[in-house]
Design an enzyme around this catalytic site. Structure first.
Site: not given
Length: 311
Positions: A10, A146
């Site tokens: 990401k 996350d």
């Protein structure tokens, strides 16, 4: 049984950092996007060995990167233990081994460890599930801020610690260059430095949201932002020249990814991204550079962590 799952890296198109809560975590306003660098996790059952109590993980190995823990401190190992505890039946299970193949820069602000945890949750779900998406997301949030995004993927707005997620509409693909450094940065250390510097918080993503809807790369680049930049540059001053080189060589914009030290550069096209990558490597300031596109995956069932093979 052998199960292999895959999860994407990401980056943060926006990372606004608000004040810290009593638990030490900061209020975040972030825009996540997956890019098509990835790790895979392979879970193999050791059927000759049954485990009645304690961790079912008996071995963890890593290829593709140095310095990744191969013990119970690894987030993938912890993901197995956390999901196994959610079983309704408490019968003995086969022991398992885990193998992580790394393609995401380590300690680089690209959620490599979180991606491994997300892939592992998918693998365990395929092994002894189904647990249901709500349970997977709950366990993911317990493992790290996350991990829920790595489980779901795409482009999403994250609030709270980053674990409260809402899909965002985007148009087209974005072309990125990812510049990795030889040595990582500790996320807690970066946040500690951020608190010392106490820069202004940027919690408004309305301009970025509008730009993402246009599919205009230059507009998106105009609104990329990371509140942790000053902290990362304070700890690693050499990142400033990396960012300057990326812009000089033709990127629309460059930012520190997450807590760094990886930097990402938004480019107009795949061809321009290749030019920027080569310029960064030629300048000798980065350990490695890659081109990537985001959001990763072209099908809905592959946008987040997903199963590759079961045998």
């Amino acid at each position: 049984m052998k199960i292999t799952a895959k999860a994407w890296a990401k980056t943060n198109l926006h990372l606004g950092v608000g004040p810290a809560h009593d638990d030490g975590f900061h209020e975040l306003m972030t825009v996540f996007q997956t890019i098509d660098l990835f790790d895979t996790v392979t879970l193999t059952t050791l059927d000759e060995e049954l485990v009645e109590e304690g961790s079912v993980v008996k071995q963890l190995s890593v290829t593709g990167a140095r310095g990744v823990p191969e013990d119970a401190s690894n987030l993938a190992w912890r993901a197995v233990d956390a999901l196994v505890k959610r079983r309704a039946e408490k019968t003995p299970l086969s022991a398992v081994s885990l193998h992580i193949s790394k393609g995401i820069p380590v300690a680089g602000g690209m959620a490599g460890g979180s991606a491994d945890a997300a892939a592992t949750l998918r693998a365990v779900d395929a092994w002894i599930g189904p647990f249901g998406e709500d349970t997977l997301l709950e366990v993911a949030a317990e493992l790290g801020s996350d991990v829920p995004f790595c489980l779901l993927g795409g482009t999403m707005r994250g609030t709270g610690r980053g674990e409260q997620l809402v899909d965002m509409l985007t148009r087209g693909k974005l072309h990125w260059v990812v510049a990795a450094m030889a040595h990582g940065l500790s996320t807690p250390e970066v946040f500690k430095k951020h608190d010392e510097l106490n820069p202004e918080s940027h919690m408004d993503i309305s301009d970025l949201s509008a730009a993402l809807l246009t599919g205009n790369t230059a507009e998106v680049g105009q609104w990329l932002h990371n509140d942790l930049t000053s902290a990362a540059l304070s700890l690693r001053p050499e990142l400033r020249s990396v960012l300057q080189e990326g812009i000089r060589s033709g990127a629309h914009a460059g930012i520190v990814s997450g807590s760094g030290p990886t930097t990402v550069f938004l480019c107009e096209s795949e061809h321009k991204a290749q030019d920027v990558k080569e310029a960064l490597i030629d300048a000798g300031q980065v350990y490695a550079a890659y081109t990537a596109t985001g959001p990763a995956a072209s099908t809905a069932d592959q946008r987040g962590a997903h199963i590759l093979t079961v045998s």
